[in-house]
Design a protein around this motif. Structure first.
Motif, PDB file in Angstrom:
ATOM      1  N   GLU A 189     -15.794  -4.080   7.708  1.00 37.61           N
ATOM      2  CA  GLU A 189     -15.552  -4.996   8.818  1.00 37.61           C
ATOM      3  C   GLU A 189     -15.766  -4.366  10.188  1.00 37.61           C
ATOM      4  OE1 GLU A 189     -15.511  -8.059   8.329  1.00 37.61           O
ATOM      5  OE2 GLU A 189     -15.270  -7.940   6.163  1.00 37.61           O
ATOM      6  N   SER A 190     -15.420  -3.089  10.342  1.00 36.35           N
ATOM      7  CA  SER A 190     -15.603  -2.460  11.650  1.00 36.35           C
ATOM      8  C   SER A 190     -17.079  -2.357  12.009  1.00 36.35           C
ATOM      9  CB  SER A 190     -14.950  -1.073  11.672  1.00 36.35           C
ATOM     10  OG  SER A 190     -15.480  -0.246  10.646  1.00 36.35           O
ATOM     11  N   SER A 218     -18.453  -5.868  12.795  1.00 36.03           N
ATOM     12  CA  SER A 218     -17.991  -6.271  14.122  1.00 36.03           C
ATOM     13  C   SER A 218     -18.847  -5.640  15.213  1.00 36.03           C
ATOM     14  CB  SER A 218     -16.524  -5.873  14.299  1.00 36.03           C
ATOM     15  OG  SER A 218     -16.072  -6.177  15.597  1.00 36.03           O
ATOM     16  N   ASP A 219     -19.162  -4.345  15.062  1.00 39.62           N
ATOM     17  CA  ASP A 219     -19.991  -3.661  16.053  1.00 39.62           C
ATOM     18  C   ASP A 219     -21.410  -4.229  16.087  1.00 39.62           C
ATOM     19  OD1 ASP A 219     -18.189  -1.938  17.215  1.00 39.62           O
ATOM     20  OD2 ASP A 219     -18.673  -0.239  15.920  1.00 39.62           O
ATOM     21  N   SER A 236     -22.489  -7.151  15.152  1.00 43.19           N
ATOM     22  CA  SER A 236     -22.469  -8.517  15.683  1.00 43.19           C
ATOM     23  C   SER A 236     -22.338  -8.521  17.197  1.00 43.19           C
ATOM     24  CB  SER A 236     -21.316  -9.309  15.060  1.00 43.19           C
ATOM     25  OG  SER A 236     -21.476  -9.438  13.670  1.00 43.19           O
ATOM     26  N   ARG A 289     -18.303  -0.177  23.436  1.00 43.49           N
ATOM     27  CA  ARG A 289     -17.619  -0.176  22.141  1.00 43.49           C
ATOM     28  C   ARG A 289     -17.468   1.236  21.576  1.00 43.49           C
ATOM     29  NH1 ARG A 289     -16.871  -5.361  19.980  1.00 43.49           N
ATOM     30  NH2 ARG A 289     -16.578  -4.483  17.888  1.00 43.49           N
TER      31      ARG A 289
END
Length: 254
Positions: free
Chosen positions: A18-19, A22-23, A25, A234
């Motif tokens: 997921e991490s 997320s990045d 995306s 990020r």
């Protein structure tokens, strides 16, 4: 059916799904189109994001003793996991690979999709898969691994296309010739005189490096500075127009 070969999908592997999703995306402005429950039998979960007509997939192991987990341990998390090509006849491509000493690792059939995966040790640097979806030779047509409506998730406001794959080897010309024999593409050279394989929708370039890995991906973006700034915000170190994400260099071009 006319013979063809196109890059359909690149697969990255990560310890945590997921991490990284997320990045990707947030930085590249991409949408998740599908999460394929079929990969659970391999001890994996995944997510796919369309980059125009090429799919970018990330897989992550959720149990011990998976091929993906062993890949992460072996490479230290560096390098892409799989290059997936759509073609007219995966079985014929697989038999050709077998004839030159590249073993078949897995055959997947989920009608109308049929895929032949080759052994990564024989491919060198990354897995190779050939696949075909019966009744759809349209690059925007059905593609079951990406879900029933993957086309609706395509965004082009930030990232417009995945245009290149960088492969690294101590002997880049040798690796280029090897991959060229497997996928049936003649080795040429790019503007930097590095060996490359040119497909209708992407180029594979081969550079010198310490180990054999899929080392980078090149993306055409609408605004390089904006994507670069988002990556920095990020927490990713940016050098020039590239940054490391998911074990590979993400290189930005306009």
């Amino acid at each position: 059916m006319p013979s063809y070969m196109r890059l359909r999908q690149i697969c990255l592997v990560a310890p945590h799904l997921e991490s990284l999703i997320s990045d990707i995306s947030a930085i590249l402005g991409l949408n998740v189109c599908y999460r394929d429950g079929n990969v659970a039998k391999y001890g994996l979960h995944n997510a796919l994001l369309p980059v125009d007509t090429i799919l970018l997939e990330v897989v992550a192991p959720f149990r011990a003793d998976t091929a993906a987990g062993r890949f992460i341990k072996k490479t230290g998390g560096r390098g892409g996991y799989m290059a997936i090509f759509c073609c007219d006849d995966p079985d014929a491509r697989g038999k050709h690979a077998n004839a030159i000493g590249v073993r078949t690792a897995n055959v997947i059939t989920h009608g109308p999709y049929h895929g032949v995966q080759l052994h990564p040790r024989d491919c060198r640097a990354a897995f190779i898969e050939f696949n075909h979806t019966q009744g759809s030779d349209d690059i925007l047509g059905p593609y079951p691994p990406a879900g029933p409506n993957w086309q609706k998730s395509i965004r082009k406001d930030v990232t417009q296309a995945l245009i290149g794959v960088e492969m690294q080897s101590p002997e880049p010309h040798d690796l280029a010739e090897h991959w060229g024999r497997i996928i049936g593409v003649t080795v040429g050279t790019n503007d930097d005189d590095a060996p490359e394989l040119k497909l209708p929708n992407a180029r594979f370039c081969f550079i010198k490096g310490e180990s054999e890995i899929m080392s980078g991906l090149s993306f055409k973006v609408a605004d390089i500075a904006k994507v670069r700034d988002t990556a920095q915000a990020r927490g990713h170190a940016v050098s020039g127009n590239e940054f490391l994400l998911g074990g590979v260099k993400f290189r930005l071009t306009a």
